[in-house]
Motif scaffolding. Sequence first.
Motif, PDB file in Angstrom:
ATOM      1  N   ARG A  49      -4.217  19.828  23.722  1.00  0.00           N
ATOM      2  CA  ARG A  49      -5.191  20.775  24.271  1.00  0.00           C
ATOM      3  C   ARG A  49      -4.533  22.113  24.575  1.00  0.00           C
ATOM      4  O   ARG A  49      -5.096  23.178  24.282  1.00  0.00           O
ATOM      5  CB  ARG A  49      -5.831  20.213  25.540  1.00  0.00           C
ATOM      6  CG  ARG A  49      -6.664  21.260  26.272  1.00  0.00           C
ATOM      7  CD  ARG A  49      -7.154  20.845  27.611  1.00  0.00           C
ATOM      8  NE  ARG A  49      -6.216  20.186  28.473  1.00  0.00           N
ATOM      9  CZ  ARG A  49      -5.405  20.819  29.333  1.00  0.00           C
ATOM     10  NH1 ARG A  49      -5.380  22.140  29.399  1.00  0.00           N
ATOM     11  NH2 ARG A  49      -4.609  20.128  30.126  1.00  0.00           N
ATOM     12  N   ARG A 126     -13.740  11.244  32.544  1.00  0.00           N
ATOM     13  CA  ARG A 126     -13.507  12.565  31.956  1.00  0.00           C
ATOM     14  C   ARG A 126     -13.021  12.485  30.514  1.00  0.00           C
ATOM     15  O   ARG A 126     -13.421  13.294  29.673  1.00  0.00           O
ATOM     16  CB  ARG A 126     -12.510  13.353  32.802  1.00  0.00           C
ATOM     17  CG  ARG A 126     -13.088  13.877  34.120  1.00  0.00           C
ATOM     18  CD  ARG A 126     -12.075  14.740  34.850  1.00  0.00           C
ATOM     19  NE  ARG A 126     -10.853  13.999  35.114  1.00  0.00           N
ATOM     20  CZ  ARG A 126      -9.621  14.503  35.021  1.00  0.00           C
ATOM     21  NH1 ARG A 126      -9.449  15.764  34.675  1.00  0.00           N
ATOM     22  NH2 ARG A 126      -8.561  13.760  35.291  1.00  0.00           N
ATOM     23  N   CYS A 127     -12.154  11.534  30.209  1.00  0.00           N
ATOM     24  CA  CYS A 127     -11.663  11.419  28.827  1.00  0.00           C
ATOM     25  C   CYS A 127     -12.810  11.130  27.866  1.00  0.00           C
ATOM     26  O   CYS A 127     -12.836  11.634  26.741  1.00  0.00           O
ATOM     27  CB  CYS A 127     -10.596  10.331  28.722  1.00  0.00           C
ATOM     28  SG  CYS A 127      -8.957  10.838  29.306  1.00  0.00           S
ATOM     29  N   CYS A 130     -14.750  14.357  27.192  1.00  0.00           N
ATOM     30  CA  CYS A 130     -13.927  15.525  26.874  1.00  0.00           C
ATOM     31  C   CYS A 130     -14.075  15.964  25.421  1.00  0.00           C
ATOM     32  O   CYS A 130     -14.112  15.138  24.501  1.00  0.00           O
ATOM     33  CB  CYS A 130     -12.463  15.208  27.167  1.00  0.00           C
ATOM     34  SG  CYS A 130     -11.362  16.633  26.966  1.00  0.00           S
ATOM     35  N   GLU A 131     -14.108  17.281  25.225  1.00  0.00           N
ATOM     36  CA  GLU A 131     -14.152  17.840  23.875  1.00  0.00           C
ATOM     37  C   GLU A 131     -12.897  17.506  23.072  1.00  0.00           C
ATOM     38  O   GLU A 131     -12.908  17.520  21.842  1.00  0.00           O
ATOM     39  CB  GLU A 131     -14.273  19.374  23.917  1.00  0.00           C
ATOM     40  CG  GLU A 131     -15.493  19.902  24.638  1.00  0.00           C
ATOM     41  CD  GLU A 131     -15.177  20.321  26.062  1.00  0.00           C
ATOM     42  OE1 GLU A 131     -15.571  21.434  26.448  1.00  0.00           O
ATOM     43  OE2 GLU A 131     -14.530  19.529  26.780  1.00  0.00           O
ATOM     44  N   ARG A 133     -11.184  14.624  23.050  1.00  0.00           N
ATOM     45  CA  ARG A 133     -10.850  13.197  23.023  1.00  0.00           C
ATOM     46  C   ARG A 133     -10.311  12.737  21.666  1.00  0.00           C
ATOM     47  O   ARG A 133      -9.533  11.789  21.602  1.00  0.00           O
ATOM     48  CB  ARG A 133     -12.046  12.346  23.443  1.00  0.00           C
ATOM     49  CG  ARG A 133     -13.250  12.367  22.527  1.00  0.00           C
ATOM     50  CD  ARG A 133     -14.324  11.414  23.062  1.00  0.00           C
ATOM     51  NE  ARG A 133     -15.511  11.380  22.231  1.00  0.00           N
ATOM     52  CZ  ARG A 133     -16.570  12.160  22.406  1.00  0.00           C
ATOM     53  NH1 ARG A 133     -16.575  13.035  23.407  1.00  0.00           N
ATOM     54  NH2 ARG A 133     -17.615  12.077  21.601  1.00  0.00           N
ATOM     55  N   GLU A 153      -9.956   7.390  32.322  1.00  0.00           N
ATOM     56  CA  GLU A 153      -9.428   8.739  32.159  1.00  0.00           C
ATOM     57  C   GLU A 153      -7.952   8.803  32.525  1.00  0.00           C
ATOM     58  O   GLU A 153      -7.447   7.994  33.313  1.00  0.00           O
ATOM     59  CB  GLU A 153     -10.208   9.728  33.017  1.00  0.00           C
ATOM     60  CG  GLU A 153     -10.008   9.552  34.510  1.00  0.00           C
ATOM     61  CD  GLU A 153     -10.765  10.597  35.320  1.00  0.00           C
ATOM     62  OE1 GLU A 153     -10.151  11.167  36.240  1.00  0.00           O
ATOM     63  OE2 GLU A 153     -11.958  10.834  35.041  1.00  0.00           O
ATOM     64  N   TYR A 159      -7.837  19.031  33.140  1.00  0.00           N
ATOM     65  CA  TYR A 159      -8.917  19.683  32.390  1.00  0.00           C
ATOM     66  C   TYR A 159     -10.270  19.069  32.748  1.00  0.00           C
ATOM     67  O   TYR A 159     -10.409  17.849  32.857  1.00  0.00           O
ATOM     68  CB  TYR A 159      -8.671  19.536  30.890  1.00  0.00           C
ATOM     69  CG  TYR A 159      -9.746  20.167  30.033  1.00  0.00           C
ATOM     70  CD1 TYR A 159      -9.788  21.545  29.848  1.00  0.00           C
ATOM     71  CD2 TYR A 159     -10.718  19.385  29.423  1.00  0.00           C
ATOM     72  CE1 TYR A 159     -10.772  22.128  29.072  1.00  0.00           C
ATOM     73  CE2 TYR A 159     -11.705  19.961  28.638  1.00  0.00           C
ATOM     74  CZ  TYR A 159     -11.728  21.335  28.465  1.00  0.00           C
ATOM     75  OH  TYR A 159     -12.710  21.911  27.695  1.00  0.00           O
ATOM     76  N   GLU A 160     -11.266  19.934  32.909  1.00  0.00           N
ATOM     77  CA  GLU A 160     -12.623  19.486  33.182  1.00  0.00           C
ATOM     78  C   GLU A 160     -13.462  19.632  31.919  1.00  0.00           C
ATOM     79  O   GLU A 160     -13.605  20.738  31.391  1.00  0.00           O
ATOM     80  CB  GLU A 160     -13.248  20.300  34.318  1.00  0.00           C
ATOM     81  CG  GLU A 160     -12.651  20.005  35.685  1.00  0.00           C
ATOM     82  CD  GLU A 160     -12.867  18.563  36.125  1.00  0.00           C
ATOM     83  OE1 GLU A 160     -13.883  17.958  35.706  1.00  0.00           O
ATOM     84  OE2 GLU A 160     -12.024  18.040  36.873  1.00  0.00           O
ATOM     85  N   PRO A 161     -13.993  18.530  31.389  1.00  0.00           N
ATOM     86  CA  PRO A 161     -14.800  18.602  30.166  1.00  0.00           C
ATOM     87  C   PRO A 161     -15.929  19.622  30.290  1.00  0.00           C
ATOM     88  O   PRO A 161     -16.535  19.776  31.346  1.00  0.00           O
ATOM     89  CB  PRO A 161     -15.351  17.178  30.038  1.00  0.00           C
ATOM     90  CG  PRO A 161     -14.358  16.326  30.755  1.00  0.00           C
ATOM     91  CD  PRO A 161     -13.874  17.154  31.902  1.00  0.00           C
ATOM     92  N   GLY A 166     -18.333  22.025  25.315  1.00  0.00           N
ATOM     93  CA  GLY A 166     -18.862  20.689  25.085  1.00  0.00           C
ATOM     94  C   GLY A 166     -18.833  20.225  23.642  1.00  0.00           C
ATOM     95  O   GLY A 166     -19.149  19.070  23.354  1.00  0.00           O
TER      96      GLY A 166
END
Length: 243
Positions: A49, A126-127, A130-131, A133, A153, A159-161, A166
Amino acid sequence: LVPTGRGETFTGDITPAEYDNLLHDIRRWQERYAGRLLLSAKCAPHYQRVLWEEDPQSPYLRAFDQGAGGCPAGVQYLGIRPNGDVTPCPYLPVYGGNLRRQSLADIWRNSDLFQQIRQRHTLTDRCGACEFRLLCGGCRARAYGVTGDVMAEDPWCEYEPGVQGGRLISPDGAVAYGMEAAGALVWSAEAQRLLDVIPAFVRGRVRRGVEAYAREHGYLVVTPEVMHQARQKRGPMKLRLPV
């Protein structure tokens, strides 16, 4: 740190924010020392990321994707304990089978655990949202060490999805260590086969080293013999050729 084994109760780890800052430092060092020092963050899947956020076309991103593909557990490597238990990752105390009862190929291809850990769309929390993943996937061993769930997660990612909109971000076609697959010289079929078994995150460096040796000595075609001559000349730690 992965909280497993003797490190399971260790409480002095860095915070997710400090971890993220360190990954950004590694990216800068990787760029600064390119060609002189091999730097990577193989067991830090969210380094993917970091690379993508700074440059979606980064050659290091593509190389790292092919070399590790985010979390490599059960995807690009596994662990075998002395008693024959097979785990997707040496840091994961969960097992997909035992070599005393099954073949390694059967465990790798058919184990429920190995099949599950490859299904990034079934990640949770979150995982799972997540964009990144597919590009990252989070560390499965850290997730298990903290929650007891191999698909939870990664608690060391801050990181916050949704920050990137998105949209699911997929890995591009990868190259080896920042270079295209085609080399400057012709490689024999057997030499190419030997090159292909070298881990992709160092394969480009090996190719460059072998081809530099071949050009210095007037070879127009790289053969296994040329590869081993280069290994003896430059040293196995520099070229990482198969023995």
